[in-house]
Design a protein around this motif. Structure first.
Motif, PDB file in Angstrom:
ATOM      1  N   VAL A  58      30.849  17.234  -8.408  1.00  0.00           N
ATOM      2  CA  VAL A  58      30.945  17.125  -9.771  1.00  0.00           C
ATOM      3  C   VAL A  58      29.449  17.582 -10.394  1.00  0.00           C
ATOM      4  O   VAL A  58      28.394  17.915 -10.183  1.00  0.00           O
ATOM      5  N   GLY A  59      29.875  18.251 -11.782  1.00  0.00           N
ATOM      6  CA  GLY A  59      28.328  18.412 -12.446  1.00  0.00           C
ATOM      7  C   GLY A  59      28.396  20.765 -12.073  1.00  0.00           C
ATOM      8  O   GLY A  59      27.625  21.473 -12.832  1.00  0.00           O
ATOM      9  N   ASP A  60      28.451  20.711 -11.008  1.00  0.00           N
ATOM     10  CA  ASP A  60      28.638  22.359 -10.639  1.00  0.00           C
ATOM     11  C   ASP A  60      29.101  23.418 -10.986  1.00  0.00           C
ATOM     12  O   ASP A  60      30.382  22.962 -11.680  1.00  0.00           O
ATOM     13  N   PRO A  61      28.819  24.161 -12.214  1.00  0.00           N
ATOM     14  CA  PRO A  61      29.486  25.541 -12.127  1.00  0.00           C
ATOM     15  C   PRO A  61      30.368  25.901 -11.516  1.00  0.00           C
ATOM     16  O   PRO A  61      30.384  25.958 -10.411  1.00  0.00           O
ATOM     17  N   ILE A  62      31.637  26.074 -12.242  1.00  0.00           N
ATOM     18  CA  ILE A  62      32.335  27.129 -11.865  1.00  0.00           C
ATOM     19  C   ILE A  62      33.038  28.386 -12.053  1.00  0.00           C
ATOM     20  O   ILE A  62      33.249  28.331 -13.055  1.00  0.00           O
ATOM     21  N   ASN A  63      32.763  29.116 -11.787  1.00  0.00           N
ATOM     22  CA  ASN A  63      32.958  30.741 -12.247  1.00  0.00           C
ATOM     23  C   ASN A  63      34.735  30.876 -12.624  1.00  0.00           C
ATOM     24  O   ASN A  63      35.726  30.674 -11.995  1.00  0.00           O
ATOM     25  N   LEU A  64      35.397  31.728 -13.581  1.00  0.00           N
ATOM     26  CA  LEU A  64      36.550  31.510 -13.863  1.00  0.00           C
ATOM     27  C   LEU A  64      36.477  33.219 -14.379  1.00  0.00           C
ATOM     28  O   LEU A  64      36.221  33.441 -15.447  1.00  0.00           O
ATOM     29  N   LYS A  65      37.246  33.929 -13.546  1.00  0.00           N
ATOM     30  CA  LYS A  65      36.783  35.347 -14.010  1.00  0.00           C
ATOM     31  C   LYS A  65      37.842  36.400 -13.955  1.00  0.00           C
ATOM     32  O   LYS A  65      38.977  36.266 -13.093  1.00  0.00           O
ATOM     33  N   VAL A  66      38.176  36.637 -14.889  1.00  0.00           N
ATOM     34  CA  VAL A  66      39.390  37.120 -15.911  1.00  0.00           C
ATOM     35  C   VAL A  66      39.414  39.088 -15.718  1.00  0.00           C
ATOM     36  O   VAL A  66      38.725  39.424 -16.782  1.00  0.00           O
ATOM     37  N   THR A  67      39.947  40.112 -15.115  1.00  0.00           N
ATOM     38  CA  THR A  67      39.774  41.467 -14.712  1.00  0.00           C
ATOM     39  C   THR A  67      40.590  42.374 -15.549  1.00  0.00           C
ATOM     40  O   THR A  67      41.882  42.042 -15.688  1.00  0.00           O
ATOM     41  N   LEU A  68      40.268  42.895 -16.422  1.00  0.00           N
ATOM     42  CA  LEU A  68      41.214  43.798 -17.745  1.00  0.00           C
ATOM     43  C   LEU A  68      40.249  44.733 -16.964  1.00  0.00           C
ATOM     44  O   LEU A  68      39.788  45.591 -16.759  1.00  0.00           O
ATOM     45  N   ARG A  69      42.042  46.470 -17.207  1.00  0.00           N
ATOM     46  CA  ARG A  69      42.275  47.165 -16.523  1.00  0.00           C
ATOM     47  C   ARG A  69      43.021  48.061 -17.559  1.00  0.00           C
ATOM     48  O   ARG A  69      44.136  47.806 -17.879  1.00  0.00           O
ATOM     49  N   PHE A  70      42.241  49.497 -18.011  1.00  0.00           N
ATOM     50  CA  PHE A  70      43.624  49.498 -19.278  1.00  0.00           C
ATOM     51  C   PHE A  70      42.951  51.347 -19.025  1.00  0.00           C
ATOM     52  O   PHE A  70      42.031  51.204 -18.556  1.00  0.00           O
ATOM     53  N   LYS A  71      43.691  51.764 -20.026  1.00  0.00           N
ATOM     54  CA  LYS A  71      43.287  53.624 -20.190  1.00  0.00           C
ATOM     55  C   LYS A  71      42.304  53.184 -21.598  1.00  0.00           C
ATOM     56  O   LYS A  71      42.455  52.704 -22.052  1.00  0.00           O
ATOM     57  N   GLU A  72      42.025  54.608 -21.743  1.00  0.00           N
ATOM     58  CA  GLU A  72      41.429  55.123 -23.310  1.00  0.00           C
ATOM     59  C   GLU A  72      41.990  54.199 -24.165  1.00  0.00           C
ATOM     60  O   GLU A  72      42.788  54.925 -24.761  1.00  0.00           O
ATOM     61  N   GLY A  73      41.301  53.747 -25.473  1.00  0.00           N
ATOM     62  CA  GLY A  73      42.005  52.847 -27.081  1.00  0.00           C
ATOM     63  C   GLY A  73      42.940  52.486 -26.412  1.00  0.00           C
ATOM     64  O   GLY A  73      43.346  52.141 -27.662  1.00  0.00           O
ATOM     65  N   ALA A  74      42.515  51.642 -25.498  1.00  0.00           N
ATOM     66  CA  ALA A  74      42.891  49.817 -25.394  1.00  0.00           C
ATOM     67  C   ALA A  74      41.868  49.474 -26.428  1.00  0.00           C
ATOM     68  O   ALA A  74      40.660  49.768 -25.913  1.00  0.00           O
ATOM     69  N   ALA A  75      42.404  48.216 -27.055  1.00  0.00           N
ATOM     70  CA  ALA A  75      41.199  47.113 -27.275  1.00  0.00           C
ATOM     71  C   ALA A  75      41.744  45.515 -27.429  1.00  0.00           C
ATOM     72  O   ALA A  75      42.878  45.550 -27.128  1.00  0.00           O
ATOM     73  N   VAL A  98      32.447  47.560 -19.450  1.00  0.00           N
ATOM     74  CA  VAL A  98      32.767  48.364 -19.557  1.00  0.00           C
ATOM     75  C   VAL A  98      32.816  48.974 -18.770  1.00  0.00           C
ATOM     76  O   VAL A  98      31.705  50.266 -18.532  1.00  0.00           O
ATOM     77  N   GLN A  99      33.655  49.549 -17.183  1.00  0.00           N
ATOM     78  CA  GLN A  99      33.636  50.792 -16.120  1.00  0.00           C
ATOM     79  C   GLN A  99      34.418  51.603 -16.118  1.00  0.00           C
ATOM     80  O   GLN A  99      35.521  51.349 -16.006  1.00  0.00           O
ATOM     81  N   ARG A 100      34.245  52.662 -15.610  1.00  0.00           N
ATOM     82  CA  ARG A 100      35.551  53.684 -15.808  1.00  0.00           C
ATOM     83  C   ARG A 100      35.644  54.018 -13.956  1.00  0.00           C
ATOM     84  O   ARG A 100      34.207  53.893 -13.375  1.00  0.00           O
ATOM     85  N   GLN A 101      36.522  54.001 -14.188  1.00  0.00           N
ATOM     86  CA  GLN A 101      37.486  54.301 -12.336  1.00  0.00           C
ATOM     87  C   GLN A 101      37.661  55.776 -12.057  1.00  0.00           C
ATOM     88  O   GLN A 101      38.085  56.582 -13.200  1.00  0.00           O
ATOM     89  N   PRO A 102      37.517  55.911 -10.824  1.00  0.00           N
ATOM     90  CA  PRO A 102      37.955  57.104 -10.374  1.00  0.00           C
ATOM     91  C   PRO A 102      39.015  57.473 -11.149  1.00  0.00           C
ATOM     92  O   PRO A 102      38.684  58.603 -11.149  1.00  0.00           O
ATOM     93  N   ASP A 103      39.976  56.988 -11.368  1.00  0.00           N
ATOM     94  CA  ASP A 103      42.052  57.550 -11.703  1.00  0.00           C
ATOM     95  C   ASP A 103      41.669  57.185 -13.090  1.00  0.00           C
ATOM     96  O   ASP A 103      42.938  57.965 -13.801  1.00  0.00           O
ATOM     97  N   GLY A 104      40.419  57.211 -13.873  1.00  0.00           N
ATOM     98  CA  GLY A 104      40.271  57.600 -15.175  1.00  0.00           C
ATOM     99  C   GLY A 104      40.678  56.209 -15.693  1.00  0.00           C
ATOM    100  O   GLY A 104      40.888  56.619 -17.305  1.00  0.00           O
ATOM    101  N   SER A 105      41.059  55.159 -15.818  1.00  0.00           N
ATOM    102  CA  SER A 105      41.182  54.098 -16.206  1.00  0.00           C
ATOM    103  C   SER A 105      39.805  53.308 -16.603  1.00  0.00           C
ATOM    104  O   SER A 105      38.584  53.634 -15.388  1.00  0.00           O
ATOM    105  N   TYR A 106      39.482  52.359 -17.002  1.00  0.00           N
ATOM    106  CA  TYR A 106      39.162  50.961 -17.231  1.00  0.00           C
ATOM    107  C   TYR A 106      38.929  50.098 -16.677  1.00  0.00           C
ATOM    108  O   TYR A 106      40.634  49.353 -16.628  1.00  0.00           O
ATOM    109  N   VAL A 107      37.709  49.198 -16.482  1.00  0.00           N
ATOM    110  CA  VAL A 107      37.899  48.066 -15.881  1.00  0.00           C
ATOM    111  C   VAL A 107      36.846  47.062 -16.683  1.00  0.00           C
ATOM    112  O   VAL A 107      35.097  47.446 -16.485  1.00  0.00           O
TER     113      VAL A 107
END
Length: 335
Positions: A58-75, A98-107
């Protein structure tokens, strides 16, 4: 490819040309949305989601992490969620870089910090993240579940069986006898010394009584110490409000004899409305409700608002101060 797909289903369902065109319209938009999701690297149903820890106190923080993976031009447009997500309280949210991936996508990750103040299993609903470019659409996160447990063991309310009498070893008994004998000798020496002092003629000077501070003096000294502390400078606003509230509760207890210490705001308001003077009760009730917003609702009070709450406390002490008693001379003059 989409046109071929439309041709193959053109006779599906019947209903005439208008119905066929309506079905074409629905399927075309669904196919476009699916292709867009695939091109951006999303699942067709939910965004990848991570909940850590899945079991917390009770009272402890809980992290909810959502990951977006997309190509250039997305908003995207990330919702702040407000104070609640389902049955959980939202403490904060952080949008990662925003982190660029080896395959050219972004995370990019979006992390919400949640908590709960009661035990149980809670469902974490989807977070609706909006994609605004290249095409407008809603991308829900994967819903999940978290279990909140109490730090209590459950034995706190159990009544244990009566234990059998403890046997004291013989050596320990002798230690107690020796200690009692030494205490008796010390007491006898003190009595002898007191009598000797009286026979010497002067006697002993009585100890000066230490005057007890009045409720007002004690509260004002405590307020000055709190204002001189480093809590506000260090940004420890919640701790400052906790100390301020305890000072006020202790003062109300000493001055008015009302049991407000170790009680919730609702209990104090319920049980003291008919006991406290009207002005004191109104000021105390409003003070406690404002303080609870900082202590429990994660409200971040500004420095000016905090100083105003300190003035509020001084005001409660001032209106509670008893009127000075009329002296005998003043009574005679009045007569």
């Amino acid at each position: 490819m989409i046109s071929d797909f439309k041709f193959q289903i053109s006779d599906w369902g019947g209903g005439g040309p208008r119905a066929v065109r309506a079905r074409h319209h629905v399927i075309r938009h669904a196919a476009m949305a699916l292709l867009c999701a695939v091109s951006l690297g999303f699942s067709a149903e939910y965004l990848p989601t991570e909940i850590a820890p899945a079991k917390a106190h009770v009272g402890d923080p809980i992290n909810l992490k959502v990951t977006l993976r997309f190509k250039e031009g997305a908003a995207f447009s990330v919702p702040p969620l407000g104070e609640k997500l389902g049955d959980l309280d939202v403490l904060s949210h952080e949008i990662g870089e925003v982190q660029r991936q080896p395959d050219g996508s972004y995370v990019q990750t979006v992390t919400y910090q949640l908590t709960a103040y009661k035990p149980g299993k809670f469902t974490i609903p989807s977070v609706q993240i909006k994609q605004t470019a290249p095409q407008a659409m809603v991308l829900p996160s994967q819903p999940g579940e978290v279990e909140i447990v109490t730090i209590l063991t459950g034995k706190e309310t159990d009544i244990e069986d009566i234990k059998s009498p403890m046997t004291i070893p013989f050596e320990v008994q002798w230690m107690w006898v020796l200690a009692l004998a030494l205490a008796a000798l010390a007491l006898a020496a003190l009595v002898w010394w007191l009598r000797r002092g009286k026979r010497a003629g002067g006697g002993l000077a009585p100890l000066a009584a230490v005057p007890q501070l009045s409720p007002e003096e004690e509260a004002l000294e405590a307020l000055k110490r709190l204002e001189a502390s480093s809590l506000l400078v260090e940004g420890r606003i919640k701790e400052f409000y906790v100390e301020l509230t305890e000072i006020l509760k202790h003062y109300v207890y000493r001055r008015h004899g009302v049991a407000v210490e170790e009680r919730t705001t609702d209990e104090i308001v319920r049980d003291s409305s008919a006991v406290l003077p009207s002005e004191v009760f109104q000021l105390l009730r409003e003070f406690l409700r404002r303080a609870d917003m900082v202590k429990f609702a994660k409200y971040r009070a500004a420095a000016e608002e905090t100083r105003e709450m300190v003035k509020w406390t001084y005001r409660i002490v001032e209106v509670s101060r008893p009127l000075p008693e009329t002296t005998g001379a003043a009574k005679l003059d009045a007569a």
